[in-house]
Design a protein around this motif. Structure first.
Motif, PDB file in Angstrom:
ATOM      1  N   ILE A 173       0.836  -1.209   0.000  1.00 38.67           N
ATOM      2  CA  ILE A 173       0.000   0.000   0.000  1.00 38.67           C
ATOM      3  C   ILE A 173       0.865   1.251   0.000  1.00 38.67           C
ATOM      4  O   ILE A 173       0.584   2.223  -0.710  1.00 38.67           O
ATOM      5  N   ASP A 174       1.949   1.231   0.787  1.00 36.32           N
ATOM      6  CA  ASP A 174       2.829   2.395   0.873  1.00 36.32           C
ATOM      7  C   ASP A 174       3.551   2.669  -0.443  1.00 36.32           C
ATOM      8  O   ASP A 174       3.990   3.796  -0.686  1.00 36.32           O
ATOM      9  N   ALA A 175       3.667   1.647  -1.283  1.00 41.97           N
ATOM     10  CA  ALA A 175       4.412   1.797  -2.537  1.00 41.97           C
ATOM     11  C   ALA A 175       3.555   2.328  -3.673  1.00 41.97           C
ATOM     12  O   ALA A 175       4.064   2.549  -4.782  1.00 41.97           O
ATOM     13  N   THR A 176       2.261   2.552  -3.439  1.00 38.91           N
ATOM     14  CA  THR A 176       1.353   2.993  -4.499  1.00 38.91           C
ATOM     15  C   THR A 176       0.451   4.112  -3.980  1.00 38.91           C
ATOM     16  O   THR A 176       0.258   4.255  -2.778  1.00 38.91           O
ATOM     17  N   PRO A 177      -0.144   4.890  -4.895  1.00 41.23           N
ATOM     18  CA  PRO A 177      -1.105   5.913  -4.463  1.00 41.23           C
ATOM     19  C   PRO A 177      -2.446   5.322  -4.057  1.00 41.23           C
ATOM     20  O   PRO A 177      -3.292   6.008  -3.493  1.00 41.23           O
ATOM     21  N   GLY A 178      -2.642   4.037  -4.324  1.00 40.65           N
ATOM     22  CA  GLY A 178      -3.882   3.348  -3.988  1.00 40.65           C
ATOM     23  C   GLY A 178      -3.848   1.943  -4.554  1.00 40.65           C
ATOM     24  O   GLY A 178      -3.349   1.728  -5.663  1.00 40.65           O
ATOM     25  N   LEU A 179      -4.341   0.982  -3.797  1.00 40.15           N
ATOM     26  CA  LEU A 179      -4.203  -0.421  -4.179  1.00 40.15           C
ATOM     27  C   LEU A 179      -5.572  -1.092  -4.159  1.00 40.15           C
ATOM     28  O   LEU A 179      -6.328  -0.939  -3.193  1.00 40.15           O
ATOM     29  N   ASP A 180      -5.903  -1.832  -5.231  1.00 36.05           N
ATOM     30  CA  ASP A 180      -7.153  -2.575  -5.206  1.00 36.05           C
ATOM     31  C   ASP A 180      -6.912  -3.971  -4.636  1.00 36.05           C
ATOM     32  O   ASP A 180      -5.768  -4.370  -4.375  1.00 36.05           O
ATOM     33  N   ARG A 181      -7.987  -4.712  -4.435  1.00 37.06           N
ATOM     34  CA  ARG A 181      -7.880  -6.011  -3.770  1.00 37.06           C
ATOM     35  C   ARG A 181      -7.061  -7.010  -4.587  1.00 37.06           C
ATOM     36  O   ARG A 181      -6.311  -7.811  -4.029  1.00 37.06           O
ATOM     37  N   ASP A 182      -7.210  -6.959  -5.906  1.00 37.27           N
ATOM     38  CA  ASP A 182      -6.454  -7.893  -6.744  1.00 37.27           C
ATOM     39  C   ASP A 182      -4.954  -7.612  -6.662  1.00 37.27           C
ATOM     40  O   ASP A 182      -4.138  -8.541  -6.578  1.00 37.27           O
ATOM     41  N   ALA A 183      -4.592  -6.334  -6.698  1.00 37.14           N
ATOM     42  CA  ALA A 183      -3.174  -5.985  -6.602  1.00 37.14           C
ATOM     43  C   ALA A 183      -2.616  -6.342  -5.237  1.00 37.14           C
ATOM     44  O   ALA A 183      -1.448  -6.748  -5.110  1.00 37.14           O
ATOM     45  N   LEU A 184      -3.447  -6.222  -4.208  1.00 37.89           N
ATOM     46  CA  LEU A 184      -3.012  -6.605  -2.869  1.00 37.89           C
ATOM     47  C   LEU A 184      -2.700  -8.091  -2.815  1.00 37.89           C
ATOM     48  O   LEU A 184      -1.650  -8.507  -2.299  1.00 37.89           O
ATOM     49  N   PRO A 224     -13.258   2.721  -4.727  1.00 35.78           N
ATOM     50  CA  PRO A 224     -12.201   3.203  -3.829  1.00 35.78           C
ATOM     51  C   PRO A 224     -11.087   2.174  -3.664  1.00 35.78           C
ATOM     52  O   PRO A 224     -11.335   0.962  -3.674  1.00 35.78           O
ATOM     53  N   GLN A 225      -9.880   2.687  -3.504  1.00 39.89           N
ATOM     54  CA  GLN A 225      -8.708   1.838  -3.339  1.00 39.89           C
ATOM     55  C   GLN A 225      -8.135   1.978  -1.929  1.00 39.89           C
ATOM     56  O   GLN A 225      -8.354   2.980  -1.247  1.00 39.89           O
ATOM     57  N   LEU A 226      -7.384   0.963  -1.525  1.00 39.39           N
ATOM     58  CA  LEU A 226      -6.783   0.958  -0.197  1.00 39.39           C
ATOM     59  C   LEU A 226      -5.623   1.935  -0.106  1.00 39.39           C
ATOM     60  O   LEU A 226      -4.751   1.987  -0.989  1.00 39.39           O
ATOM     61  N   VAL A 227      -5.619   2.708   0.968  1.00 39.18           N
ATOM     62  CA  VAL A 227      -4.511   3.606   1.292  1.00 39.18           C
ATOM     63  C   VAL A 227      -4.261   3.512   2.795  1.00 39.18           C
ATOM     64  O   VAL A 227      -5.084   2.994   3.549  1.00 39.18           O
ATOM     65  N   ARG A 228      -3.134   4.020   3.230  1.00 42.03           N
ATOM     66  CA  ARG A 228      -2.857   4.118   4.666  1.00 42.03           C
ATOM     67  C   ARG A 228      -3.796   5.139   5.290  1.00 42.03           C
ATOM     68  O   ARG A 228      -3.849   6.300   4.857  1.00 42.03           O
TER      69      ARG A 228
END
Length: 425
Positions: A173-184, A224-228
């Motif tokens: 998550i920290d390496a991207t501006p936003g992460l979806d579930r598949d990318a996670l 929406p995508q996952l962020v910190r």
């Protein structure tokens, strides 16, 4: 003297609090309004209740002022939390309360860090004002996190596996501006973790429920995508203890109208005892007042079941007999029903199974006539769009009367309105 409310009074006040009448207002908690919201605030009122932090008067902003994103945010703050497991439905739940808004306004409110999608309570996804998610979780997490170890045992996930999944997830998550579930999930695989498909929801829930992550910016897929959470939420509010419970009780009643303590307990997932602590603290601060429920015959409802708690400003409008909207099209999981355990004034209990077929927890979208549910609707799956309406037995639904509402909903989503068809009851 304690105000006595008839079932009709309760219905009218609930519709007004829910933002479903022409004179409904969206409330903005004091200190949380942006410049545009503050500029549009009314001059009446006295600001903030010091005990609860809840805005009154000057902090109430009409949901048809400001930019689209500001209007959507005002609705979210008024409602505090809108059920959000169905992404499309949650957007319309906000939009229907902000006349003239479009789905892009909801997406913009997410992009501007005004609202987030997460698990604030009850183990259920909601759309919440960004500044409120943290203290809400702190006040309710003890009720939902307690069952997590047993759930992981059922899933076959060890604590060590969870720790590694969390560590890997946060790094991704920290390496991207936003992460979806598949990318996670792809990040887990790239890290050499052997994981099972049933684990993904639990890990995402764990990250969000513990305030490590939240769903914020909108991705290419339109969700929406996952962020910190810590980096994304810029001005988190700090509330705890009885103050947090009082704020929960106050904001819940502001956005729902007359409610019972068991309604509040269910909505938050708190115990009835905890719910009463919050209500009593809010009442002592003057943020809530007690009313007495009357039955259909005009007789007082005895005992605890007769006690209703109401925002005093809303209660002050009880003599205003303003008309309820003739027709409304509300989305699946709308707070019009999901905001209460006792919802008989909005829905005849004999029709509950028609709203939740098989009682499987999946609430259908509703057709509402003067505040009461009279049928269900769904969008036709054709290129020309359209609305397919199913009335309850004994109910008459006017397709022509729903046509303008169908057009408004279609314009919000940017789809063809099509025709309204009413099925055989």
């Amino acid at each position: 003297m304690t105000e006595q409310l008839t079932p009709d009074d309760v219905l009218r006040l609930r519709m007004r609090a829910l933002g479903l009448t022409a004179d409904s207002w969206a409330a903005v908690p004091a200190g949380q309004a942006g410049p545009a919201e503050q500029a549009g605030a009314t001059e009446a009122g006295s600001g903030t209740n010091e005990s609860t932090g809840t805005g009154t008067g000057t902090d109430r902003v009409c949901a048809d002022r400001g930019t689209g994103a500001e209007r959507i945010t005002a609705v979210a703050r008024r409602m505090l939390a809108v059920q959000g497991q169905d992404w499309r439905s949650s957007r319309w739940a906000l939009g229907v309360r902000a006349p003239g808004s479009r789905v892009d306004d909801v997406l913009e409110a997410f992009a501007q860090r005004r609202i987030v999608r997460s698990w604030p309570m009850r183990g259920t996804v909601h759309v919440v004002p960004a500044e409120d998610i943290g203290w809400m979780q702190a006040a309710t997490n003890h009720r939902v996190l307690a069952g997590a170890p047993k759930r992981r045992e059922f899933l076959g996930m060890s604590d060590a596996a969870l720790d590694r999944l969390v560590e890997t997830s946060l790094a991704a998550i920290d390496a991207t501006p936003g992460l979806d579930r598949d990318a996670l999930a792809a990040a887990w695989t790239d890290a050499g973790i052997e994981w099972q498909s049933a684990w993904r929801y639990h890990v995402v829930w764990w990250l969000c429920q513990n305030g490590l992550a939240t769903f914020g910016p909108i991705g290419a897929g339109g969700e929406p995508q996952l962020v910190r959470a810590e980096g994304w939420i810029e001005t988190p509010r700090q509330l705890d203890g009885d103050a947090a419970l009082a704020e929960l009780a106050t904001r819940y009643a502001i956005g729902r109208g007359p409610v019972r303590d068991k309604d509040f307990a269910w909505w938050t997932g708190l115990t009835v005892r905890e719910a009463r602590v919050g209500i009593e603290a809010a009442a002592e601060a003057g943020a809530l007042v007690r009313a007495e429920a009357l039955d259909a015959a005009g007789d007082p409802v005895r005992g605890v079941a007769g006690a209703l708690w109401v925002d005093p400003e809303l209660l002050g409008s009880v003599s205003d007999r303003g008309d309820l909207p003739e027709w409304s099209l509300l989305t699946a999981f709308d707070e019009h029903l999901l905001g209460y355990t006792e919802r008989a004034v909005q829905l005849d209990p004999e029709h509950f199974d028609r709203i939740v077929p098989g009682r499987n927890g999946m609430f259908l979208a509703t057709v509402v006539h003067r505040g009461r549910v009279v049928g269900t609707w769904k969008r036709a799956r054709t290129k020309h769009g359209g609305l397919e309406v199913t009335p309850f037995p004994g109910s008459r639904i006017d397709a022509a009367a729903l046509a303008p509402l169908n057009t408004v909903a279609a314009e919000f989503h940017g789809v063809p309105p099509g025709e309204v068809t009413v099925a055989q009851a």
